[in-house]
Design a protein around this motif. Structure first.
Motif, PDB file in Angstrom:
ATOM      1  N   THR A 137      -2.369 -84.726  -4.820  1.00  0.00           N
ATOM      2  CA  THR A 137      -0.908 -84.612  -4.746  1.00  0.00           C
ATOM      3  C   THR A 137      -0.353 -84.876  -3.346  1.00  0.00           C
ATOM      4  O   THR A 137       0.862 -84.961  -3.174  1.00  0.00           O
ATOM      5  CB  THR A 137      -0.440 -83.215  -5.242  1.00  0.00           C
ATOM      6  N   LYS A 138      -1.225 -84.983  -2.347  1.00  0.00           N
ATOM      7  CA  LYS A 138      -0.795 -85.296  -0.976  1.00  0.00           C
ATOM      8  C   LYS A 138      -2.003 -85.901  -0.254  1.00  0.00           C
ATOM      9  O   LYS A 138      -3.138 -85.458  -0.486  1.00  0.00           O
ATOM     10  CB  LYS A 138      -0.360 -83.985  -0.276  1.00  0.00           C
ATOM     11  N   ALA A 227       4.023 -77.362  -4.508  1.00  0.00           N
ATOM     12  CA  ALA A 227       5.487 -77.520  -4.522  1.00  0.00           C
ATOM     13  C   ALA A 227       6.011 -77.603  -3.088  1.00  0.00           C
ATOM     14  O   ALA A 227       6.895 -78.415  -2.783  1.00  0.00           O
ATOM     15  CB  ALA A 227       6.125 -76.347  -5.273  1.00  0.00           C
ATOM     16  N   ALA A 228       5.434 -76.789  -2.197  1.00  0.00           N
ATOM     17  CA  ALA A 228       5.913 -76.757  -0.810  1.00  0.00           C
ATOM     18  C   ALA A 228       5.547 -78.049  -0.088  1.00  0.00           C
ATOM     19  O   ALA A 228       6.388 -78.670   0.565  1.00  0.00           O
ATOM     20  CB  ALA A 228       5.312 -75.551  -0.084  1.00  0.00           C
ATOM     21  N   TRP A 229       4.286 -78.497  -0.220  1.00  0.00           N
ATOM     22  CA  TRP A 229       3.917 -79.678   0.576  1.00  0.00           C
ATOM     23  C   TRP A 229       4.533 -80.964   0.034  1.00  0.00           C
ATOM     24  O   TRP A 229       4.677 -81.937   0.766  1.00  0.00           O
ATOM     25  CB  TRP A 229       2.435 -79.745   0.881  1.00  0.00           C
ATOM     26  N   LYS A 230       4.951 -80.943  -1.253  1.00  0.00           N
ATOM     27  CA  LYS A 230       5.655 -82.122  -1.781  1.00  0.00           C
ATOM     28  C   LYS A 230       7.024 -82.304  -1.106  1.00  0.00           C
ATOM     29  O   LYS A 230       7.578 -83.392  -1.086  1.00  0.00           O
ATOM     30  CB  LYS A 230       5.843 -82.005  -3.297  1.00  0.00           C
ATOM     31  N   CYS A 231       7.564 -81.179  -0.576  1.00  0.00           N
ATOM     32  CA  CYS A 231       8.892 -81.247   0.069  1.00  0.00           C
ATOM     33  C   CYS A 231       8.807 -81.759   1.507  1.00  0.00           C
ATOM     34  O   CYS A 231       9.826 -82.044   2.127  1.00  0.00           O
ATOM     35  CB  CYS A 231       9.534 -79.853   0.111  1.00  0.00           C
ATOM     36  N   ILE A 232       7.596 -81.828   2.048  1.00  0.00           N
ATOM     37  CA  ILE A 232       7.475 -82.228   3.456  1.00  0.00           C
ATOM     38  C   ILE A 232       7.560 -83.758   3.549  1.00  0.00           C
ATOM     39  O   ILE A 232       6.764 -84.462   2.910  1.00  0.00           O
ATOM     40  CB  ILE A 232       6.129 -81.738   4.049  1.00  0.00           C
ATOM     41  N   PRO A 233       8.501 -84.292   4.321  1.00  0.00           N
ATOM     42  CA  PRO A 233       8.603 -85.748   4.443  1.00  0.00           C
ATOM     43  C   PRO A 233       7.315 -86.332   5.036  1.00  0.00           C
ATOM     44  O   PRO A 233       6.672 -85.687   5.876  1.00  0.00           O
ATOM     45  CB  PRO A 233       9.787 -85.958   5.402  1.00  0.00           C
ATOM     46  N   ASN A 234       6.955 -87.546   4.617  1.00  0.00           N
ATOM     47  CA  ASN A 234       5.706 -88.169   5.084  1.00  0.00           C
ATOM     48  C   ASN A 234       5.653 -88.285   6.603  1.00  0.00           C
ATOM     49  O   ASN A 234       4.588 -88.110   7.206  1.00  0.00           O
ATOM     50  CB  ASN A 234       5.539 -89.557   4.451  1.00  0.00           C
ATOM     51  N   TRP A 237       4.534 -84.921   7.634  1.00  0.00           N
ATOM     52  CA  TRP A 237       3.192 -84.623   7.092  1.00  0.00           C
ATOM     53  C   TRP A 237       2.092 -85.318   7.902  1.00  0.00           C
ATOM     54  O   TRP A 237       1.055 -84.732   8.226  1.00  0.00           O
ATOM     55  CB  TRP A 237       3.121 -85.056   5.619  1.00  0.00           C
TER      56      TRP A 237
END
Ligand SMILES: NC(=O)c1ccc[n+]([C@@H]2O[C@H](COP(=O)([O-])OP(=O)(O)OC[C@H]3O[C@@H](n4cnc5c(N)ncnc54)[C@H](OP(=O)(O)O)[C@@H]3O)[C@@H](O)[C@H]2O)c1
Length: 244
Positions: A137-138, A227-234, A237
């Motif tokens: 997922t990341k 859910a939290a790390w999906k919100c972090i812009p690339n 990240w």
């Protein structure tokens, strides 16, 4: 009543072995796959009349023929559960480790899952479940091939779900994404936080398949982490140091 039939790849150890034990205890006819035949036979000893063994490497050219042999032994297949997989932390980018991971988690996975899809499409439907990972997922810098191949698996299952719908093939898909689980796969010198027990993960995976969930993250702590790390812009990240 006729027993239901499941084939589980990666049943020799870890999560796959625990999942196989659950289906065996529930009275299913269970076909088990892995390279270590002695471990498959130990599992078969739990219920020799209902457990069928196929020692095989999912990366070999005759893997689909061996898969078909196992289906024939069971008299058909209702669920294919793909658990086989490998992975490493590989910050030194040892290319052999990277390529082996791609071979098993992409090519081997595709070989087995497409065969199951075609089998179900020809036999009126079925269910394909797979243990992928939250690593898909990341993008995780410590395990590039592992993270990328798990993303491949997530995406491939979505493609097949849409294809099944387009072809009205009546195939159900369950993509199970655990966080860290204490198994041989993590048997290295690193320290893994929020480590889960393989028996608990297998129970949660079994439940997700029973409920025909499309995607299941195990457990709730990882649900919130994803859910939290999906919100972090690339752009942010890629500057974060994620290691253990
Ligand atoms: N442990 C974790 O933290 C974690 C987290 C998320 C997802 N997962 C995923 O869960 C799955 C199971 O891993 P695990 O943690 O239970 O580790 P494991 O105990 O090392 O199990 C891996 C399984 O995959 C099988 N396998 C590997 N290469 C194979 C091949 N070429 N052909 C056939 N079978 C093969 C192994 O059987 P043989 O060696 O006998 O062939 C073994 O049964 C993997 O897909 C992994 O990516 C694990």
């Amino acid at each position: 009543m006729k027993s239901k039939r499941i084939i589980i790849s990666g049943a020799t150890s870890g999560i796959g072995c625990e999942i196989a034990k659950i289906y065996i205890s529930q009275g299913w006819k269970v076909g088990i796959i892995g390279r270590r035949e002695n471990l498959l036979k130990e599992l078969q000893d739990l219920n020799s009349s209902n457990v069928f063994v196929q020692a095989m490497d999912i990366n070999s050219d005759n893997a689909t023929q061996q898969f078909q042999n196992l289906i024939t032994q069971l008299g058909g297949m209702d669920i294919y559960f793909h658990v086989s997989g490998i992975g490493y932390q590989n910050t030194q980018l040892d290319y052999a480790k990277e390529l082996n991971t791609v071979e098993t988690n992409c090519k081997g996975f595709t070989r087995m899952v497409t065969f199951a899809f075609n089998y179900f499409a020809e036999h009126g439907g079925g269910h394909i479940a797979a243990i992928t990972s939250i690593a898909g997922t990341k993008g995780l810098g410590v395990s590039p091939a592992y993270s990328a191949t798990k993303r491949y698996q997530n995406q491939y299952l979505q493609c097949l779900a849409q294809l099944s719908s387009m072809r009205k093939a009546k195939i159900i898909f369950t993509d199970i994404r655990p966080g860290f689980v204490a198994t041989d796969l993590l048997n290295d010198s690193h320290n893994y936080p929020m480590l889960m027990n393989k028996t608990d993960v297998a129970k949660a995976a079994y439940k997700a398949v029973e409920k025909k969930k499309r995607i299941k993250i195990i457990d709730w702590r990882y649900y919130f982490l994803v859910a939290a790390w999906k919100c972090i812009p690339n752009c942010i990240w890629e500057r974060i140091s994620v290691k253990n």
